[in-house]
Each structure stands twice: as structure tokens, then as C-alpha cells.
Design a protein around this motif. Structure first.
Motif, mmCIF file in Angstrom:
data_model
loop_
_atom_site.group_PDB
_atom_site.id
_atom_site.type_symbol
_atom_site.label_atom_id
_atom_site.label_comp_id
_atom_site.label_asym_id
_atom_site.label_seq_id
_atom_site.Cartn_x
_atom_site.Cartn_y
_atom_site.Cartn_z
ATOM 1 N N LYS A 5 64.036 37.715 18.624
ATOM 2 C CA LYS A 5 65.070 36.802 19.107
ATOM 3 C C LYS A 5 64.537 35.382 19.094
ATOM 4 O O LYS A 5 63.328 35.153 19.115
ATOM 5 C CB LYS A 5 65.558 37.182 20.504
ATOM 6 N N ALA A 6 65.458 34.438 19.022
ATOM 7 C CA ALA A 6 65.107 33.021 19.034
ATOM 8 C C ALA A 6 65.326 32.485 20.442
ATOM 9 O O ALA A 6 66.375 32.713 21.038
ATOM 10 C CB ALA A 6 65.954 32.255 18.036
ATOM 11 N N VAL A 7 64.322 31.812 20.980
ATOM 12 C CA VAL A 7 64.427 31.209 22.307
ATOM 13 C C VAL A 7 63.945 29.765 22.231
ATOM 14 O O VAL A 7 63.185 29.394 21.336
ATOM 15 C CB VAL A 7 63.610 31.986 23.364
ATOM 16 N N ARG A 8 64.399 28.969 23.185
ATOM 17 C CA ARG A 8 63.911 27.586 23.251
ATOM 18 C C ARG A 8 62.443 27.604 23.651
ATOM 19 O O ARG A 8 62.031 28.369 24.518
ATOM 20 C CB ARG A 8 64.727 26.790 24.267
ATOM 21 N N ARG A 9 61.672 26.757 22.997
ATOM 22 C CA ARG A 9 60.237 26.715 23.247
ATOM 23 C C ARG A 9 59.917 26.288 24.669
ATOM 24 O O ARG A 9 59.001 26.819 25.290
ATOM 25 C CB ARG A 9 59.578 25.784 22.225
ATOM 26 N N ASP A 10 60.690 25.347 25.234
ATOM 27 C CA ASP A 10 60.404 24.912 26.604
ATOM 28 C C ASP A 10 60.727 25.997 27.620
ATOM 29 O O ASP A 10 60.095 26.073 28.665
ATOM 30 C CB ASP A 10 61.128 23.603 26.937
ATOM 31 N N THR A 11 61.672 26.877 27.329
ATOM 32 C CA THR A 11 61.963 28.007 28.210
ATOM 33 C C THR A 11 60.812 29.001 28.176
ATOM 34 O O THR A 11 60.448 29.575 29.203
ATOM 35 C CB THR A 11 63.266 28.710 27.768
ATOM 36 N N LEU A 12 60.233 29.194 27.004
ATOM 37 C CA LEU A 12 59.142 30.135 26.845
ATOM 38 C C LEU A 12 57.853 29.627 27.485
ATOM 39 O O LEU A 12 57.176 30.367 28.194
ATOM 40 C CB LEU A 12 58.912 30.414 25.359
ATOM 41 N N THR A 13 57.519 28.360 27.255
ATOM 42 C CA THR A 13 56.254 27.820 27.749
ATOM 43 C C THR A 13 56.356 27.212 29.146
ATOM 44 O O THR A 13 55.352 27.034 29.813
ATOM 45 C CB THR A 13 55.711 26.737 26.791
ATOM 46 N N GLY A 14 57.562 26.851 29.546
ATOM 47 C CA GLY A 14 57.736 26.239 30.859
ATOM 48 C C GLY A 14 57.515 24.735 30.873
ATOM 49 O O GLY A 14 57.491 24.123 31.927
ATOM 50 N N ARG A 15 57.348 24.135 29.706
ATOM 51 C CA ARG A 15 57.175 22.684 29.652
ATOM 52 C C ARG A 15 57.796 22.129 28.371
ATOM 53 O O ARG A 15 57.844 22.796 27.339
ATOM 54 C CB ARG A 15 55.703 22.293 29.737
ATOM 55 N N ALA A 16 58.243 20.906 28.479
ATOM 56 C CA ALA A 16 58.873 20.239 27.330
ATOM 57 C C ALA A 16 57.797 19.804 26.334
ATOM 58 O O ALA A 16 56.644 19.592 26.704
ATOM 59 C CB ALA A 16 59.681 19.039 27.802
ATOM 60 N N ASP A 17 58.189 19.695 25.079
ATOM 61 C CA ASP A 17 57.291 19.182 24.056
ATOM 62 C C ASP A 17 58.096 18.295 23.109
ATOM 63 O O ASP A 17 59.266 18.020 23.365
ATOM 64 C CB ASP A 17 56.561 20.315 23.315
ATOM 65 N N ILE A 18 57.477 17.864 22.031
ATOM 66 C CA ILE A 18 58.141 16.916 21.130
ATOM 67 C C ILE A 18 59.412 17.493 20.502
ATOM 68 O O ILE A 18 60.379 16.782 20.273
ATOM 69 C CB ILE A 18 57.158 16.415 20.051
ATOM 70 N N GLY A 19 59.439 18.805 20.252
ATOM 71 C CA GLY A 19 60.607 19.421 19.639
ATOM 72 C C GLY A 19 61.739 19.715 20.599
ATOM 73 O O GLY A 19 62.866 19.932 20.178
ATOM 74 N N THR A 20 61.440 19.733 21.897
ATOM 75 C CA THR A 20 62.483 20.036 22.884
ATOM 76 C C THR A 20 62.918 18.802 23.663
ATOM 77 O O THR A 20 63.823 18.894 24.480
ATOM 78 C CB THR A 20 62.001 21.120 23.872
ATOM 79 N N GLY A 21 62.308 17.676 23.405
ATOM 80 C CA GLY A 21 62.653 16.435 24.095
ATOM 81 C C GLY A 21 63.599 15.573 23.277
ATOM 82 O O GLY A 21 64.312 16.053 22.393
ATOM 83 N N PRO A 22 63.595 14.273 23.548
ATOM 84 C CA PRO A 22 64.494 13.354 22.837
ATOM 85 C C PRO A 22 64.273 13.311 21.323
ATOM 86 O O PRO A 22 65.230 13.209 20.566
ATOM 87 C CB PRO A 22 64.192 11.993 23.467
#
Length: 134
Positions: free
Chosen positions: A58-75
Motif C-alpha cells: 500500500k502507498a502511505v504518506r511518508r510523514d505519517t509513516l515516519t512521524g515527521r515532515a520532510d522535503i517531499g511532504t512539506g511546501p
């Protein structure tokens, strides 16, 4: 991978998964040819592999998986997804929807059609997603 997932993936490949994975690879190659498109190429190659064999993953958002935002999940990820949407996302999503409509005509094709609809959503907004075992 459980035997049911293997069977579903084999049927998936025969019922549209192979040509849609090829579409993702074409999009990734086009993006990779342009140096600017390399971030999108990496995401497209990852999702091409997922499109080839989606059952059991399944595909999940990376920030949901890791618990922190990164360059791909931010602005910057938002801007990247908007650019992707304009360059390749809309036609990949359209191809997934067209395949889903054809598959939904039969009862056997309905689960595969639903998987194509989910992949159409990923096609519109792929940056910041990661593929994990289901």
C-alpha cells in the motif's frame, strides 16, 4: 507475499497492470531525461513497481509513516506535486480511470477497477508517498 496476493498480482498484470506500469516507466524516463525532472523520476519509478504488483502493498504518506515532515511532504512537495500534476499526473490518472471503467464492467474486474481508482489518486499526487507492505 501470501499466495492470494501472488494470484491477484498475476491477474492484475494480465488485466491492465502491465501497460499502466509501462506508462509510469515512460513518465519516469521522460522526467529523468530532463535533469530538472529527476525528483519526479524517482517517485515515478517507485510507483511503477507498485503499479506492476499492487496487491500485498500500500502507498502511505511518508510523514505519517515516519512521524515527521520532510522535503517531499512539506511546501516543496506541494509545489512538486503541482508540477507533476501538470506534466504527467493528469494523463496517468486518466489512463487508470479508463482502465478502471473497462474492468468494472465485469464482476471479476471490480476489485481491479478499484485498485486502478486508488492508483489514479496516487498518479495525481505521488511526491511524499512511500510503498510499504500491507
Amino acid at each position: 507475499m501470501p499466495p492470494v496476493s501472488i494470484l491477484l498480482n498475476i491477474l492484475w498484470i494480465l488485466l491492465g497492470g502491465l501497460w499502466m506500469a509501462f506508462g509510469w516507466v515512460v513518465a519516469a524516463i521522460i522526467m529523468a531525461i530532463t535533469i530538472i525532472g529527476l525528483p519526479w523520476a524517482k517517485a515515478a519509478f517507485n510507483i511503477a513497481a507498485y503499479t506492476l504488483m499492487p496487491f500485498g502493498q500500500k502507498a502511505v504518506r511518508r510523514d505519517t509513516l515516519t512521524g515527521r515532515a520532510d522535503i517531499g511532504t512539506g511546501p516543496l512537495g506541494l509545489i512538486g506535486n503541482l508540477i507533476w500534476l501538470l506534466l504527467a499526473g493528469w494523463w496517468l490518472a486518466l489512463a487508470h480511470i479508463a482502465t478502471a471503467v473497462v474492468l468494472a464492467v465485469t464482476i471479476i474486474g471490480i476489485p481491479f477497477a478499484w485498485a486502478h481508482v486508488k492508483l489514479a489518486g496516487i498518479a495525481l499526487w505521488p511526491i511524499g508517498k512511500v510503498i510499504v507492505p500491507a
